[in-house]
Write a protein that holds these residues in place. Structure first.
Motif, PDB file in Angstrom:
ATOM      1  N   MET A  27     -31.624  30.352  -9.468  1.00 31.59           N
ATOM      2  CA  MET A  27     -31.385  28.904  -9.469  1.00 31.59           C
ATOM      3  C   MET A  27     -31.270  28.419  -8.039  1.00 31.59           C
ATOM      4  N   PHE A  28     -31.907  27.293  -7.740  1.00 34.63           N
ATOM      5  CA  PHE A  28     -31.876  26.800  -6.371  1.00 34.63           C
ATOM      6  C   PHE A  28     -31.387  25.359  -6.357  1.00 34.63           C
ATOM      7  N   SER A  29     -30.179  25.167  -5.850  1.00 43.60           N
ATOM      8  CA  SER A  29     -29.645  23.819  -5.681  1.00 43.60           C
ATOM      9  C   SER A  29     -30.113  23.275  -4.337  1.00 43.60           C
ATOM     10  N   ARG A  30     -29.757  22.038  -4.056  1.00 45.09           N
ATOM     11  CA  ARG A  30     -30.166  21.437  -2.776  1.00 45.09           C
ATOM     12  C   ARG A  30     -29.728  22.284  -1.601  1.00 45.09           C
ATOM     13  N   ARG A  31     -28.510  22.800  -1.636  1.00 45.86           N
ATOM     14  CA  ARG A  31     -28.030  23.531  -0.468  1.00 45.86           C
ATOM     15  C   ARG A  31     -28.681  24.892  -0.338  1.00 45.86           C
ATOM     16  N   HIS A  32     -29.175  25.443  -1.451  1.00 46.45           N
ATOM     17  CA  HIS A  32     -29.918  26.692  -1.331  1.00 46.45           C
ATOM     18  C   HIS A  32     -31.180  26.467  -0.514  1.00 46.45           C
ATOM     19  N   HIS A  33     -31.876  25.350  -0.780  1.00 49.74           N
ATOM     20  CA  HIS A  33     -33.079  25.048  -0.013  1.00 49.74           C
ATOM     21  C   HIS A  33     -32.764  24.863   1.463  1.00 49.74           C
ATOM     22  N   LEU A  34     -31.684  24.190   1.750  1.00 48.59           N
ATOM     23  CA  LEU A  34     -31.314  23.965   3.143  1.00 48.59           C
ATOM     24  C   LEU A  34     -31.033  25.275   3.852  1.00 48.59           C
ATOM     25  N   LEU A  35     -30.300  26.140   3.197  1.00 50.64           N
ATOM     26  CA  LEU A  35     -29.950  27.407   3.833  1.00 50.64           C
ATOM     27  C   LEU A  35     -31.163  28.291   4.019  1.00 50.64           C
ATOM     28  N   ALA A  36     -32.153  28.130   3.125  1.00 45.99           N
ATOM     29  CA  ALA A  36     -33.318  29.002   3.201  1.00 45.99           C
ATOM     30  C   ALA A  36     -34.287  28.573   4.288  1.00 45.99           C
ATOM     31  N   SER A  37     -34.186  27.370   4.799  1.00 47.55           N
ATOM     32  CA  SER A  37     -35.158  26.855   5.752  1.00 47.55           C
ATOM     33  C   SER A  37     -34.673  27.019   7.189  1.00 47.55           C
ATOM     34  N   PRO A  38     -35.399  27.747   8.049  1.00 48.89           N
ATOM     35  CA  PRO A  38     -35.002  27.889   9.458  1.00 48.89           C
ATOM     36  C   PRO A  38     -34.925  26.545  10.170  1.00 48.89           C
ATOM     37  N   VAL A  39     -35.850  25.646   9.841  1.00 48.09           N
ATOM     38  CA  VAL A  39     -35.842  24.342  10.492  1.00 48.09           C
ATOM     39  C   VAL A  39     -34.564  23.595  10.149  1.00 48.09           C
TER      40      VAL A  39
ATOM     41  N   SER B  58     -31.854  39.863 -22.950  1.00 47.77           N
ATOM     42  CA  SER B  58     -30.793  38.912 -22.607  1.00 47.77           C
ATOM     43  C   SER B  58     -30.409  38.935 -21.135  1.00 47.77           C
ATOM     44  N   LEU B  59     -31.054  39.764 -20.312  1.00 50.54           N
ATOM     45  CA  LEU B  59     -30.824  39.744 -18.865  1.00 50.54           C
ATOM     46  C   LEU B  59     -31.891  38.950 -18.116  1.00 50.54           C
ATOM     47  N   TYR B  60     -32.898  38.448 -18.801  1.00 52.50           N
ATOM     48  CA  TYR B  60     -33.902  37.636 -18.134  1.00 52.50           C
ATOM     49  C   TYR B  60     -33.238  36.431 -17.470  1.00 52.50           C
ATOM     50  N   PRO B  61     -33.538  36.093 -16.208  1.00 51.20           N
ATOM     51  CA  PRO B  61     -34.642  36.574 -15.390  1.00 51.20           C
ATOM     52  C   PRO B  61     -34.239  37.612 -14.334  1.00 51.20           C
ATOM     53  N   ILE B  62     -33.123  38.302 -14.502  1.00 58.14           N
ATOM     54  CA  ILE B  62     -32.738  39.310 -13.524  1.00 58.14           C
ATOM     55  C   ILE B  62     -33.614  40.539 -13.698  1.00 58.14           C
ATOM     56  N   ASP B  63     -34.387  40.893 -12.665  1.00 59.86           N
ATOM     57  CA  ASP B  63     -35.223  42.083 -12.781  1.00 59.86           C
ATOM     58  C   ASP B  63     -35.218  42.950 -11.522  1.00 59.86           C
ATOM     59  N   GLN B  64     -34.574  42.484 -10.468  1.00 53.98           N
ATOM     60  CA  GLN B  64     -34.524  43.262  -9.229  1.00 53.98           C
ATOM     61  C   GLN B  64     -33.105  43.242  -8.684  1.00 53.98           C
ATOM     62  N   PRO B  65     -32.625  44.296  -8.034  1.00 52.18           N
ATOM     63  CA  PRO B  65     -33.301  45.590  -7.936  1.00 52.18           C
ATOM     64  C   PRO B  65     -33.191  46.371  -9.237  1.00 52.18           C
ATOM     65  N   ALA B  66     -33.946  47.432  -9.334  1.00 59.66           N
ATOM     66  CA  ALA B  66     -33.913  48.264 -10.533  1.00 59.66           C
ATOM     67  C   ALA B  66     -32.514  48.846 -10.728  1.00 59.66           C
ATOM     68  N   GLY B  67     -32.164  49.079 -11.977  1.00 63.81           N
ATOM     69  CA  GLY B  67     -30.901  49.742 -12.279  1.00 63.81           C
ATOM     70  C   GLY B  67     -29.766  48.819 -12.658  1.00 63.81           C
ATOM     71  N   ILE B  68     -29.973  47.500 -12.593  1.00 66.08           N
ATOM     72  CA  ILE B  68     -28.932  46.574 -13.027  1.00 66.08           C
ATOM     73  C   ILE B  68     -28.759  46.695 -14.535  1.00 66.08           C
ATOM     74  N   PHE B  69     -27.508  46.664 -14.987  1.00 68.67           N
ATOM     75  CA  PHE B  69     -27.237  46.689 -16.417  1.00 68.67           C
ATOM     76  C   PHE B  69     -26.063  45.771 -16.710  1.00 68.67           C
TER      77      PHE B  69
ATOM     78  N   ASN C 111     -28.171  36.005 -10.380  1.00 67.85           N
ATOM     79  CA  ASN C 111     -29.190  36.696  -9.604  1.00 67.85           C
ATOM     80  C   ASN C 111     -29.101  36.316  -8.132  1.00 67.85           C
ATOM     81  N   ASP C 112     -28.844  35.037  -7.846  1.00 64.40           N
ATOM     82  CA  ASP C 112     -28.686  34.603  -6.452  1.00 64.40           C
ATOM     83  C   ASP C 112     -27.491  35.315  -5.796  1.00 64.40           C
ATOM     84  N   LEU C 113     -26.413  35.492  -6.554  1.00 59.78           N
ATOM     85  CA  LEU C 113     -25.256  36.222  -6.019  1.00 59.78           C
ATOM     86  C   LEU C 113     -25.621  37.674  -5.717  1.00 59.78           C
ATOM     87  N   ILE C 114     -26.322  38.290  -6.637  1.00 59.43           N
ATOM     88  CA  ILE C 114     -26.715  39.698  -6.439  1.00 59.43           C
ATOM     89  C   ILE C 114     -27.563  39.847  -5.189  1.00 59.43           C
TER      90      ILE C 114
END
Length: 377
Positions: free
Chosen positions: A1-13, A318-329, A368-371
């Motif tokens: 999930m990407f909120s407004r602040r996620h986009h801001l933090l992800a952008s170097p500019v 029921s874990l969709y969309p978490i798929d990385q890294p492998a081994g999460i349960f 997933n974002d926390l992980i």
């Protein structure tokens, strides 16, 4: 999930000109609030402000995640983030719903380690042992991996006609296991995956029969299971808040109703992350936890009463969309109860609350974002 602040933090500019604001009209991100920062430890193992914001989003109503009543993040066994919703706190006991299934699986593993049960022998259900009854081929492995072949319906239309609702709330609630065991086969044992709370109640009934030495007395059955769980699992782990529920026949409602604090659910997640070990003591064989994390042949996203992050795109997972890294349960309960464990990142995340199906998808994206904040080891 990407909120407004996620986009801001992800952008170097944006990071470079955060104080002035980004081009295109976006406002500068204000950073975490005082409430969000207070919920996070001083040294959480990653950037504290970033963790505070991501963790805080679990509680933001505008994120469409439903109602989060409690959430914890443990890294390397230490609580690095913890927060509660209004009217809830560290002493509140939260219902497990289907997270209880994973507790039941651990109990079965302990009984197998004790030599009281066998994983691949016919399940010790007297009703199924009559001559010509094809249910005699059902094993504990089949039950644990939700592939018994029994005609159980977890959800139906209308809901009150489903096996689960009848068993838990309606005409079959006094002797849940008797109803679950009496259902006919709809598939050959081992061939078809069907998620079923009724199946887990059969496992709990088998445990009660073993521990009470076949007693029909409800109090003896309840006491035998309760004592076993407390002395072998709950007390060694310091899970002092655990309150299991039993039906009128003395069978643990092992697929649905165990109550505990968020911290105790986190302790259980850490126990699984450490493969059944606690402070150097192996409470259940490591191989048993590995079996619980072994994919069910008809459903690679499910193990032994435990959800896996394989085949994330499968709509049954029921874990969709978490798929990385492998081994999460995960242990997952109705309406958004989660214990999510990532061994590679030494993480255990607990979220308890109330979310509908659409909100749970958004909620898992946020988890997933926390992980992803933590590097894999």
């Amino acid at each position: 999930m990407f909120s407004r602040r996620h986009h801001l933090l992800a952008s170097p500019v944006c990071l470079a000109i955060a104080l002035a604001g980004c081009s295109g009209g976006d406002e500068a991100d204000p950073g975490p609030s005082e409430v969000e920062l207070t919920a996070v430890a001083e040294a959480p193992g990653v950037g504290r402000q970033r963790l505070a914001m991501e963790f805080g989003d679990l509680f933001e109503s505008d994120q469409a995640l439903g109602e989060t009543r409690a959430a914890l993040v443990l890294h390397e066994g230490e609580i690095v983030a913890e927060r509660y919703g209004p009217e809830y706190d560290a002493d509140t006991r939260f219902i497990s719903w289907s997270m209880a299934k994973t507790v039941t699986a651990v109990m079965i593993g302990m009984l197998i380690a004790d030599g009281a049960l066998e994983l691949d022998a016919p399940a010790p259900v007297e009703l199924w042992q009559r001559p010509g009854d094809a249910r005699a081929d059902i094993t504990l492995r089949h039950l644990l991996q939700m592939r018994s072949g029994l005609d159980h319906t977890e959800a139906g239309d209308p809901p009150y006609e489903s096996s689960e609702v009848r068993m838990l709330f309606l005409d079959q609630r006094d002797d849940m296991a008797e109803f679950a065991k009496a259902q006919p086969l709809e598939a050959e044992p081992g061939e078809k995956f069907e998620y079923s709370s009724n199946t887990t109640v059969i496992l709990a009934d088998i445990a009660a029969d073993v521990l009470s030495e076949g007693s029909d007395d409800p109090e003896e059955r309840r006491t035998a299971v309760d004592t076993y769980l407390r002395t072998r699992l709950f007390e060694p782990l310091g899970m002092d808040s655990m309150v299991p529920e039993y039906d009128a026949s003395g069978t643990l409602i092992g697929g649905s109703t165990i109550h505990a604090t968020a911290r105790d659910w986190a302790r259980f997640g850490e126990f699984l992350r450490n493969r059944g070990s606690y402070r150097g003591t192996q409470l259940v064989p490591r191989q048993w936890i590995e079996f619980m994390l072994e994919p069910s042949p008809p459903a690679p996203f499910y193990g032994g009463q435990t959800w896996l992050n394989t085949q994330a795109s499968d709509p049954q997972n029921s874990l969709y969309p978490i798929d990385q890294p492998a081994g999460i349960f995960a242990a997952i309960g109705h309406m958004g109860q989660y214990i999510v464990v990532s061994p590679q990142q030494r993480l255990t995340i607990v979220r308890l609350g109330h979310s509908d199906a659409e909100e749970r998808r958004a909620l898992l994206r946020q988890i997933n974002d926390l992980i992803e904040l933590y590097p894999a080891q």
